[in-house]
Design a protein around this motif. Sequence first.
Motif, PDB file in Angstrom:
ATOM      1  N   TRP A  90       0.858  -1.197   0.000  1.00 45.39           N
ATOM      2  CA  TRP A  90       0.000   0.000   0.000  1.00 45.39           C
ATOM      3  C   TRP A  90       0.883   1.232   0.000  1.00 45.39           C
ATOM      4  O   TRP A  90       1.803   1.355   0.836  1.00 45.39           O
ATOM      5  CB  TRP A  90      -0.912  -0.024   1.229  1.00 45.39           C
ATOM      6  N   ASP A  91       0.572   2.165  -0.929  1.00 51.64           N
ATOM      7  CA  ASP A  91       1.374   3.386  -1.032  1.00 51.64           C
ATOM      8  C   ASP A  91       0.820   4.512  -0.167  1.00 51.64           C
ATOM      9  O   ASP A  91       1.312   5.641  -0.231  1.00 51.64           O
ATOM     10  CB  ASP A  91       1.479   3.826  -2.507  1.00 51.64           C
ATOM     11  N   GLY A  92      -0.205   4.242   0.607  1.00 50.22           N
ATOM     12  CA  GLY A  92      -0.759   5.260   1.497  1.00 50.22           C
ATOM     13  C   GLY A  92      -1.832   6.118   0.856  1.00 50.22           C
ATOM     14  O   GLY A  92      -2.359   7.032   1.503  1.00 50.22           O
ATOM     15  N   LYS A  93      -2.165   5.820  -0.404  1.00 59.20           N
ATOM     16  CA  LYS A  93      -3.186   6.612  -1.108  1.00 59.20           C
ATOM     17  C   LYS A  93      -4.483   5.818  -1.253  1.00 59.20           C
ATOM     18  O   LYS A  93      -4.540   4.648  -0.902  1.00 59.20           O
ATOM     19  CB  LYS A  93      -2.642   7.010  -2.485  1.00 59.20           C
ATOM     20  N   ASP A  94      -5.508   6.450  -1.804  1.00 65.10           N
ATOM     21  CA  ASP A  94      -6.773   5.762  -2.042  1.00 65.10           C
ATOM     22  C   ASP A  94      -6.524   4.481  -2.833  1.00 65.10           C
ATOM     23  O   ASP A  94      -5.774   4.479  -3.819  1.00 65.10           O
ATOM     24  CB  ASP A  94      -7.737   6.638  -2.861  1.00 65.10           C
ATOM     25  N   ALA A  95      -7.153   3.403  -2.409  1.00 69.17           N
ATOM     26  CA  ALA A  95      -7.084   2.141  -3.154  1.00 69.17           C
ATOM     27  C   ALA A  95      -8.470   1.513  -3.122  1.00 69.17           C
ATOM     28  O   ALA A  95      -9.243   1.719  -2.172  1.00 69.17           O
ATOM     29  CB  ALA A  95      -6.043   1.204  -2.544  1.00 69.17           C
TER      30      ALA A  95
END
Lengths: 445, 445
Positions: free
Chosen positions: A388-393
């Motif tokens: 997870w890149d920390g953005k909306d997914a």
Amino acid sequence: MNDQDETAPPRTPTAVRPGESPSRRSFLRKVAGGTAGLAAAPALLSGTSRPALAGPADPANLPPNNPPWTTTAGYGVVEYPYGMPSPYEANVVRRNVDWLTADRIASISFTPLADLSGIITPNGVCFERHHGGCADINPDEHRLMIHGMVDRPLIFTMDELTRFPSVSRIHFLECPANGGMEWKGAQMTRLQYTHGMIHCCEWTGVPLSVLLDECGVKPGAKWILAEGADAAGNHRSIPMDKALDDALVAWGQNGERLRREQGYPIRLFLPGYEGNMSVKWLRRLEVGDKPWHSREETSRYTDLMADGKARKFTFMQEANSVITFPCPEKPIRQGPGLYHVSGLAWSGRGKIRRVDFSADGGNTWTPARLNEPVLSKCLTRFEIPWTWDGKDAFLQCRAIDETGYVQPSLPQLRAVRGTNSIYHKNSIYTWHVLPGGEVENVQIS
Amino acid sequence: MNDQDETAPPRTPTAVRPGESPSRRSFLRKVAGGTAGLAAAPALLSGTSRPALAGPADPANLPPNNPPWTTTAGYGVVEYPYGMPSPYEANVVRRNVDWLTADRIASISFTPLADLSGIITPNGVCFERHHGGCADINPDEHRLMIHGMVDRPLIFTMDELTRFPSVSRIHFLECPANGGMEWKGAQMTRLQYTHGMIHCCEWTGVPLSVLLDECGVKPGAKWILAEGADAAGNHRSIPMDKALDDALVAWGQNGERLRREQGYPIRLFLPGYEGNMSVKWLRRLEVGDKPWHSREETSRYTDLMADGKARKFTFMQEANSVITFPCPEKPIRQGPGLYHVSGLAWSGRGKIRRVDFSADGGNTWTPARLNEPVLSKCLTRFEIPWTWDGKDAFLQCRAIDETGYVQPSLPQLRAVRGTNSIYHKNSIYTWHVLPGGEVENVQIS
């Protein structure tokens, strides 16, 4: 999760549509990190890449010296002849929603899927649905009668039934109303409520075919009425081919006798069919040549189509799946990085062949690892690494079963079934992971 | 069964010897009916022969009209957020024997095998053994440290551990002292006490190999010390090859978090190895190049041979089996006729290949049906039809595992191991069915 969720009505839909915000395009950009994580996945599983998942062996990371359980004898073996979970797990319980049924007695409780691992559902938290409350039967006073189009109508005591040959099988059982509140667009705020009308146990009993053979089924018999001994007297028409295939008259559930909520002392069990047909507190089986058109297969448990006509006898629970981590009750709390997405898949038609995972709302898919053994008409646990890149997914999963059936999207399902239905909604769900790690149930249309 | 049995010492042996009464010859005559029953077995299973197992559909056989559960709404879904068995099953509980250990706190309780079906043991009745009582740990304060011959010593919180990839496996776990009271000839009067130090659950956790890879094992490392956080600080030396094979650091048991008695919040789990090595309340793993020779692998959990020397590091639970119906707690109550003998088999080395059944004290054997799925290092349920003629019968079963190992008789085992041991007694048991249907644990020598 907020405890108020338990009695609150569902939220209005949070739909994500291409061209609106978040657009499909920005959406794809956002999950670029997730796609990269997927590519790296096999290497991570084999251990060639090591994310920092734990602190060094620094005394500062240690708990307080000598917690009491290291210095004082614990409780004794005689204190819990029948054991219970740790008090620290007190939130792992069945829950119901007050607004869903007219009555809290004859109602539904939901399995806490977000807190469970593997495929076995412990008996204490198996969802339950009853229409006249939960019967509390004395097994010595209980009988099963088989009559109608048979050569030898018979009445069985519990001792007589358990004397027959028995088999044990691990199968899921799902209420066909699982997720049904969302046909028209409502969105439940917990995994426990979106998918919690399912459980998976080891069931032990005598094959119904053995009992029917004992009675001698007359030529021309095509259906069996199964009737419960509860106050609601739930009764359903069962096709003879299912009765002779893999139906059980079951008394065992995960090694012990059935729980009362599951039909103690005996229930019918029809692997893969909608739960309501696995009649609990079973007292009567009548063999006949046509269905009975009971309340629970006419005004209920039918599929109202867009044109106002209702499909009847839609027994099969088609392939379905859901992500159990992350999910609304289990957000991501440790920031961006590597996680192992986990979930469950199942099909009433047999084994799960494959489960695909998407982190971009269904644009790209990657197969997940299935945990062995993969059993027929049974929950299958899947897992897949995801960075997870920390953005909306927008996380999705879809099940493919051994017949080749692919779990549909909600738009695909509505195109065929309309929005009048309550039952048999097996469409793909979307968990929206927000930048803070919280997870929302949304729709992508 | 008499409840006084729970605290009574075991009976002295009831041995049956050829040439004495009952002689081997009269013995064979007695079980002629049983042999005939076995020959007829396949036909019975396929339904071509129908014993009278149930009464006709005569109103006289029906229970009292309208028992209360058919006319009055039952209890509601909110009353049991975490459910319990029916009060009519209140006798299906763990039991201990007061005389077996010096202390009731740090003692043993036994799984009620006679009352269970299938292969899953419900968490509430899994046997337990603890040496300092049962620890009651706050998972937020619990840590696992891995150190010693590693590149990166690490300390893990529960959140960090559960973030790793996980697997779920159904395995038995057996105390090596199971049946150990009978090495010298004592005979326990309940199946619960002869074989009840075993359970079988679905275990979920991270493979220990993944955690070791995270830490980086140094060249030359051969052993791992596993240590518990309970007051007894149980610690055992684990061979590195087992750690890298199928060992788990487990937090899940039958779908929910471990019970406290099973090591909440985490335990080591070594499939097929003696239970004491699957260290509960696991807090520390130290990697080294030789074993630690701890108390629990020197003065305890070793096999004292006839010559006075002790074998150490005998980890494997070899193939074993037992008949669960009929058995001392479950006598035959319906007179002569057809029954389905049921039981359990298991092997620490892999899958069960075959289980043989004898009704004549081991003179003739017939293979039983194995219930699918047959899993590795897991209980396997078997069943075989048997017609009882109402006379003395001497029931035995023996397991053969996928390595070809055949479960030995007690004389065979004593010839190799002597009678000084406590642990690893996996010999064939004999249930003596008396003419009245009662069942006694006896020895055939």
